[in-house]
Design an enzyme around this catalytic site. Structure first.
Site, short mmCIF file in Angstrom:
data_model
loop_
_atom_site.label_atom_id
_atom_site.label_comp_id
_atom_site.label_asym_id
_atom_site.label_seq_id
_atom_site.Cartn_x
_atom_site.Cartn_y
_atom_site.Cartn_z
N GLY A 127 35.46 52.53 13.43
CA GLY A 127 34.38 52.65 12.70
C GLY A 127 34.67 53.84 12.26
N GLY A 128 33.27 55.18 12.05
CA GLY A 128 33.07 56.25 10.91
C GLY A 128 34.33 57.76 12.30
CB VAL A 138 36.74 48.79 19.02
CG1 VAL A 138 36.60 48.22 20.10
CG2 VAL A 138 36.18 50.26 18.74
CE LYS A 198 34.25 54.90 19.15
NZ LYS A 198 33.15 55.20 19.28
CG ASP A 216 24.89 57.91 13.21
OD1 ASP A 216 24.47 57.61 13.03
OD2 ASP A 216 26.13 57.47 13.02
#
Length: 891
Positions: free
Chosen positions: A60-61, A65, A80, A172
């Site tokens: 992800g940004g 993970v 993560k 977000d």
């Protein structure tokens, strides 16, 4: 023989690995483990701490993970780890913020954090492993029935609401940040951008323009996800307008992002167009929402709810995500009737049947009491109310009718659900026969209240119809009928010999309350008075207390303070004597208010408060009596010019309602009162604006309470160019829907005329002043005559009649200057200010100065008590003295 060249090369390779990003090292360790397994048949597994890495799961940004196995607890977990390209101090802080945010939550719709560990210089979140797809992936599989979409997204809403409950804003939310597990449960994840709600505002620095935001300021507080050409991708598609403008995120921001996500899932299109920040912001502010064009069916009521959550001003959205959830889950539609029955009046016998049953179970099949409620809210009753609305021929009738009918449908559905729940709980052995009796008695009382509402709504006229929504909104909550602690604290039922009479009187009290809410106050007073007398004769103490309370409330609605005080005092006395403490606290709170408004006796109030306040802390399941008590104590202090104590109690009342999902509409006054004393303009307007929005949602635009809230909103708005349109809307609403309320109209129009004059529109101001003078000819009430006299002075001055202006204002200055009530004395200050202008224009400077000085003293005192903008504007005018161009007469 050992190959030293290879050994040295191996050392150099290890050195090179040490300088690679650590996440890349984990990938490489896994690759080496797989290679060793393939070559040699065995190998040590790649590990991070005690966790055995199973493979990369997502990128992800903010981080990568990995699936992993915890050998100590024998479970699969998700790790993560900060993304290689995000290895800097701010990114570390964000990941730690995610850990802290999630650690506060233990909710089924929020991904669970098991542990937070460090690996070298990296922070690693150990989270529950969830098998499933993100909502983004789930949504791409094709159109789904709207009910399925709504049920899935409601789970995500509950997760966000839980985060808000511990002070965390996600910042977000989007479909990619929620996962639908194979167990059917949705979890919200990726709180890497979350900030504590109380610190977000301190850390965000808004940029001046959308162009400035695109240049980078948002990139430091909320990544936009733009392509090199500025095309919209990812997060920007879900951004609320306040964040696009650089403002800090709030729970209302998450609500907007959730609404965008839900809208897109339902409609198949984004609600707003725009390929960059500027165009996106413009689209949101335009209010135009794109709808499905591929034939999807989305109910109008669902679109209306989402549209509110997508409002550009945060204050115009739902007060909280829990309020949005409540709106989305309110039952709608009309279920088929299994046993249609003609409409019949609900009699007291229905209540007695519950009280007197001896072991028989009338709920053998736990059918939700459909046959009982069919007698109250049936298709015939629905049609009768619809016809009553149709006969009115007013422009607002259709909207009000649909709202009333839908809300009554919803109440019926909730009643059936609660009835069925009570039956099932008893049949399963979870609740006793005695508790079932209490729950059924509560349900039957709610049925009586519903019948009373249906009865008054079936006999509407043009005056009462504006209060129709309020009648339904004030129906007592059904949740109390499932509150075991509250039910068990209530008084035992009356003796068998009195049960029929008690039920009959309670029906009369319910009818009186409904009549009062619909605006038929005289009928309500007469009925409540007879019911109170009957209660005294029956002698059942809880009934006496309830009857006295209703009698006091209908008298208070008519502003008959003395008889209201007498009734509340009786309710308080009986309730205290017989330990009906919830009624005692409410009655005491109302008595404090009426006595305080009558004579301002602080000592008497403090004596009552000394025992009522601790008593209010002991009420099980209470979200009404204590906040009402606190705000009424504050009101008495306010009337006594004690701002410090008033502010303290208003704030305590506000805090007492924190986290309450279903706030009684009457308690909207809590935020209004607090706003009156809040010095910060933005906070003040947020409080009073949200109070108006809640009343508007609860009662509709035409309701008196909504109009009064709108008027107060205008009065607490500092900028006259924004205040005047709000006030004009309120005043015109009073005139259109409540023409008989000349006191409220005169009060509203007086400030409207003043603002209009201050903004330089003298002709329009003169027209409004003349209208107020005309109102004074319709009523002999002092609250109408005084504003009319003040208006006469202002109109005379605008016409150049200095003598006429002085004559009118002198009457008020002499009559009201010595009043102990500041809201009466302020009229004298208005007159003194006007007289100062008159004598200034006559060049009698000494006389003018004396009037200006008296006005200044009064306005200064009042400005210390109240944040209404008018008093400060008038104070400034009085202090200017000889510089009053807007008050000069026309040439």
């Amino acid at each position: 023989m050992v190959d030293r060249t290879d050994e040295a090369g191996g050392d150099r390779a290890d050195e090179l690995r040490d300088v690679r990003p650590r996440v890349d090292r984990l990938d490489m360790e896994q690759a080496r483990a797989r290679a060793a397994q393939a070559l040699f048949g065995s190998a040590a597994p790649a590990k991070l701490g005690r966790y055995v890495l199973l493979g990369k799961s997502g990128d992800g940004g903010m981080g990568v993970v990995y699936a992993a196995y915890d050998p100590e607890l024998h479970r699969k977990v998700a790790l993560k780890i900060l993304h290689p390209r995000q290895q800097h101090e701010r990114a570390h802080e964000r990941l730690i913020a995610e850990a802290r945010a999630l650690a506060k939550l233990d909710h089924p719709n929020v991904v669970k954090v098991h542990d937070v560990i460090t690996h070298g210089d990296q922070v690693v979140l150990v989270m529950e492993w969830v098998e499933g797809d993100t909502l983004a992936t789930w949504g791409r599989s094709g159109p789904r029935p709207w009910r399925d979409v709504l049920q899935v997204y409601l789970q995500a809403a509950h997760g966000l609401a839980a985060a808000h409950g511990v002070g965390v804003v996600h910042r977000d939310f989007k479909p990619a940040n929620a996962i639908l597990g194979t167990d059917g449960r949705v979890r919200v994840l990726d709180f890497g951008l979350a900030r504590p709600a109380d610190t977000a505002s301190a850390t965000a620095q808004p940029s001046a323009t959308p162009q400035g935001l695109a240049a980078g300021s948002v990139g430091e507080t909320w990544p936009m996800g733009l392509t090199a050409t500025g095309a919209m991708v990812g997060t920007l598609a879900y951004a609320p307008p306040e964040q696009l403008q650089g403002a800090p995120a709030t729970p209302a921001s998450d609500q907007f992002s959730f609404a965008v996500s839900l809208h897109h899932a339902l409609e198949g299109v984004s609600p707003f167009a725009g390929d960059d920040i500027s165009s996106r912001l413009a689209a949101i502010q335009s209010g135009h929402i794109a709808l499905a064009t591929d034939g999807r069916v989305v109910p109008a009521w669902l679109r209306a709810i989402i549209a509110r959550a997508l409002a550009s001003p945060p204050a115009a959205r739902f007060p909280s995500l829990r309020d949005l959830i409540a709106a989305l889950t309110r039952p709608r539609g009309w279920r088929r009737w299994r046993n249609p029955a003609a409409l019949g009046a609900l009699t007291a016998i229905a209540v007695v049947a519950i009280l007197t049953r001896h072991g028989a179970n009338p709920l053998a099949d736990c059918d939700g009491g459909v046959s009982d409620i069919d007698q109250v809210w049936s298709p015939a009753a629905r049609a009768q109310i619809s016809v009553a609305f149709d006969a009115l021929h007013a422009p607002w009738v259709m909207e009000t009718r649909e709202r009333v009918l839908q809300d009554l449908d919803a109440y019926r559905a909730r009643w059936i659900d609660r009835h069925r729940d009570a039956c099932v709980a008893h049949r399963r052995g979870a609740q006793s026969e005695s508790l079932l009796d209490r729950r059924m008695l509560c349900m039957q009382r709610r049925l009586v209240d519903l019948q009373s509402a249906v009865s008054v709504l079936s006999r509407l006229d043009s005056r009462s119809a504006t209060n129709a929504i309020a009648v339904v909104s004030h129906l007592p909550t059904l949740e109390e009928c499932a509150d075991v602690e509250r039910l068990q604290s209530q008084s035992p039922p009356p003796p068998a010999s009195a049960q029929h009479d008690v039920a009959r009187v309670r029906t009369s009290l319910s009818q009186a309350a409904a009549l009062d809410r619909i605006g038929r106050n005289a009928e309500a007073i007469a009925l409540a008075t007879r019911a109170a007398a009957d209660a005294e004769q029956i002698g059942y103490p809880p009934l006496i207390a309830d009857a006295s309370m209703v009698r006091g409330r209908v008298r208070l609605a008519a502003r008959n303070m003395k008889p209201a005080t007498t009734a509340f005092a009786r309710a308080l006395e009986v309730a205290l004597t017989h330990h009906v403490f919830a009624v005692a606290v409410e009655a005491g709170a109302r008595k404090i208010y009426t006595e305080g408004m009558l004579n301002g006796d602080l000592a008497a109030m403090q004596r009552d408060a000394a025992y009522l306040l601790p008593l209010s802390l002991e009420l099980p399941g209470d979200h009404f009596a204590r906040p009402l008590l606190l705000t009424n104590i504050g009101g008495v202090y306010m009337a006594a010019n004690d701002r410090a104590h008033a502010l303290r109690y208003y704030q305590d009342a506000h805090d007492a309602l924190a986290g309450v999902r279903d706030i009684d509409p009457e308690l909207t006054c809590v935020d209004e009162n607090l706003a009156r004393l809040t010095p910060d303009p933005a906070a003040r307007e947020a409080l009073v604006g949200s109070a108006w929005v809640r009343k508007r949602a609860a009662f509709g635009d035409a309701n008196l309470a909504t109009l009064e809230a709108l008027s107060l909103y205008a009065r607490l708005t500092d900028d006259p160019t924004r205040a005047l349109p709000l006030l004009t809307q309120a005043c015109e609403g009073f005139t259109t829907w409540h023409p008989e309320l000349v006191e409220q109209r005169a009060y509203c129009e007086s400030y409207r005329a003043f603002l209009t004059e201050q903004l330089g529109n003298r002709d329009e101001a003169l027209r409004i002043y003349d209208g107020i003078i005309a109102l004074g000819k319709e009523s002999s009430a002092e609250d109408v005559l005084a504003p009319a006299t003040l208006a006469a002075g202002s109109a005379a001055l605008l016409r150049g009649d200095l003598q006429g202006a002085a004559l009118a204002w002198r009457k008020i200055a002499e009559a009201d200057a010595q009043s102990p009530r500041w809201w009466i004395r302020v009229r004298a200050a208005h007159a003194e200010l006007g007289l100062g202008v008159v004598f200034h224009l006559l060049h009698q400077d000494a006389e003018a100065a004396a009037h200006f000085e008296r006005a200044t003293r009064t306005y200064s005192d009042i400005a210390m008590l109240n944040e209404e903008a008018e008093y400060r504007v008038r104070l400034a005018l009085a202090q200017q003295r000889t510089s009053l161009p807007t008050w000069a007469p026309a040439k």
